[in-house]
Motif scaffolding. Sequence first.
Motif, PDB file in Angstrom:
ATOM      1  N   ALA A 153      -3.700  -2.836 -12.339  1.00 52.54           N
ATOM      2  CA  ALA A 153      -4.441  -3.686 -11.405  1.00 52.54           C
ATOM      3  C   ALA A 153      -4.570  -3.078 -10.017  1.00 52.54           C
ATOM      4  O   ALA A 153      -5.328  -3.578  -9.183  1.00 52.54           O
ATOM      5  CB  ALA A 153      -3.771  -5.059 -11.296  1.00 52.54           C
ATOM      6  N   ALA A 154      -3.844  -2.003  -9.754  1.00 56.17           N
ATOM      7  CA  ALA A 154      -3.849  -1.408  -8.418  1.00 56.17           C
ATOM      8  C   ALA A 154      -5.096  -0.553  -8.204  1.00 56.17           C
ATOM      9  O   ALA A 154      -5.584   0.121  -9.128  1.00 56.17           O
ATOM     10  CB  ALA A 154      -2.598  -0.562  -8.213  1.00 56.17           C
ATOM     11  N   HIS A 155      -5.586  -0.559  -6.975  1.00 56.41           N
ATOM     12  CA  HIS A 155      -6.721   0.288  -6.606  1.00 56.41           C
ATOM     13  C   HIS A 155      -6.207   1.695  -6.324  1.00 56.41           C
ATOM     14  O   HIS A 155      -5.295   1.882  -5.520  1.00 56.41           O
ATOM     15  CB  HIS A 155      -7.404  -0.286  -5.369  1.00 56.41           C
ATOM     16  N   HIS A 156      -6.803   2.686  -6.992  1.00 57.42           N
ATOM     17  CA  HIS A 156      -6.366   4.070  -6.840  1.00 57.42           C
ATOM     18  C   HIS A 156      -7.314   4.801  -5.893  1.00 57.42           C
ATOM     19  O   HIS A 156      -8.523   4.849  -6.122  1.00 57.42           O
ATOM     20  CB  HIS A 156      -6.338   4.762  -8.209  1.00 57.42           C
ATOM     21  N   VAL A 157      -6.744   5.384  -4.828  1.00 55.95           N
ATOM     22  CA  VAL A 157      -7.512   6.135  -3.835  1.00 55.95           C
ATOM     23  C   VAL A 157      -7.093   7.596  -3.914  1.00 55.95           C
ATOM     24  O   VAL A 157      -5.901   7.915  -3.824  1.00 55.95           O
ATOM     25  CB  VAL A 157      -7.265   5.598  -2.412  1.00 55.95           C
ATOM     26  N   ASP A 158      -8.046   8.490  -4.089  1.00 55.01           N
ATOM     27  CA  ASP A 158      -7.730   9.920  -4.071  1.00 55.01           C
ATOM     28  C   ASP A 158      -8.739  10.705  -3.231  1.00 55.01           C
ATOM     29  O   ASP A 158      -8.977  11.893  -3.460  1.00 55.01           O
ATOM     30  CB  ASP A 158      -7.666  10.489  -5.495  1.00 55.01           C
TER      31      ASP A 158
ATOM     32  N   VAL B 109      -0.756  -2.981  -4.389  1.00 52.40           N
ATOM     33  CA  VAL B 109      -2.130  -3.313  -4.752  1.00 52.40           C
ATOM     34  C   VAL B 109      -3.039  -2.103  -4.563  1.00 52.40           C
ATOM     35  O   VAL B 109      -4.166  -2.085  -5.061  1.00 52.40           O
ATOM     36  CB  VAL B 109      -2.653  -4.502  -3.930  1.00 52.40           C
ATOM     37  N   GLU B 110      -2.536  -1.107  -3.847  1.00 48.75           N
ATOM     38  CA  GLU B 110      -3.313   0.114  -3.620  1.00 48.75           C
ATOM     39  C   GLU B 110      -2.375   1.312  -3.595  1.00 48.75           C
ATOM     40  O   GLU B 110      -1.314   1.263  -2.979  1.00 48.75           O
ATOM     41  CB  GLU B 110      -4.070   0.026  -2.289  1.00 48.75           C
TER      42      GLU B 110
ATOM     43  N   THR C 136      -2.464   5.534  -2.979  1.00 46.42           N
ATOM     44  CA  THR C 136      -3.202   6.722  -2.577  1.00 46.42           C
ATOM     45  C   THR C 136      -2.440   7.951  -3.044  1.00 46.42           C
ATOM     46  O   THR C 136      -1.229   8.074  -2.804  1.00 46.42           O
ATOM     47  CB  THR C 136      -3.372   6.770  -1.042  1.00 46.42           C
TER      48      THR C 136
ATOM     49  N   ASP D  55      -2.836   3.954 -14.679  1.00 43.79           N
ATOM     50  CA  ASP D  55      -3.427   3.082 -15.699  1.00 43.79           C
ATOM     51  C   ASP D  55      -2.350   2.450 -16.578  1.00 43.79           C
ATOM     52  O   ASP D  55      -2.474   1.306 -17.016  1.00 43.79           O
ATOM     53  CB  ASP D  55      -4.403   3.875 -16.575  1.00 43.79           C
TER      54      ASP D  55
ATOM     55  N   ARG E 292       0.865  -1.186   0.000  1.00 41.45           N
ATOM     56  CA  ARG E 292       0.000   0.000   0.000  1.00 41.45           C
ATOM     57  C   ARG E 292       0.897   1.230   0.000  1.00 41.45           C
ATOM     58  O   ARG E 292       1.679   1.444   0.931  1.00 41.45           O
ATOM     59  CB  ARG E 292      -0.922   0.003   1.218  1.00 41.45           C
TER      60      ARG E 292
END
Length: 236
Positions: A159-164, A139-140, A142, A154, A83
């Motif tokens: 495949a990673a989860h993008h948190v903003d 995997v994530e 931020t 992208d 993360r």
Amino acid sequence: MHRRRVRPVVPASEFAGFRFPPEAITLAVRWYLRFGLSYRDVEELLAERGIVVDHVSVFRWVQRFTPLLVDAARRCRHSPGDRWFTDETYVKVAGRWTYFYRAIDQFGQVIDVLASERRDLAAARRFFTRALAHGRRPVEVTTDRAAAYPRVLDEQLPAAHHVDARYANNTIEADHGRLKARLRPMRGLKQLRSAQVIGSGHAFVQNVRRGHYELGIDAEPHLRLAAAFAELALAI
């Protein structure tokens, strides 16, 4: 006919040719990267130990040996977590605002640092290319809401989860304060390369002190950094 015995070439130490021993040089570099000192402050502290050296020499030691120490420690570094928290902070270099791209993982390890004159797509892409070279892919991730991040993620981490989300990046923003505290005593950075060396060196020292390297592991926590530098001096 006697054959001449060929001896293997022993690589010379990076300290060869310097008037001062490795212990004095690495001490000056360690003090400068660890504490909020100017080059003149380090000069004065060394003089109290009987090591008379000009502050310009201290500057040259920091610029030459910091990348060598960081590179020598690379194999001892722990893999980053999965993360990541990524953000930019800014400082003035030669009177102009310059950006520091930085990322840390969930364990507080500084993954990488990049000094850049611009805050744009090319800089973000270059930063993630460097950061991903350290091994584990997150995997994530931020970030703040800068427009470049979704496109770069992208491309490089689809495949990673993008948190903003708002406030989600407080972890890295708080960590910027440690770098800013180190830069504050300086009378201004003059070159982008110097900024990169100091930013990377500060991150390295921070990671060693937090136990993210297999260096100085037998020493007491408050002596870990000194033990790590002593080990690395033998490697370069």
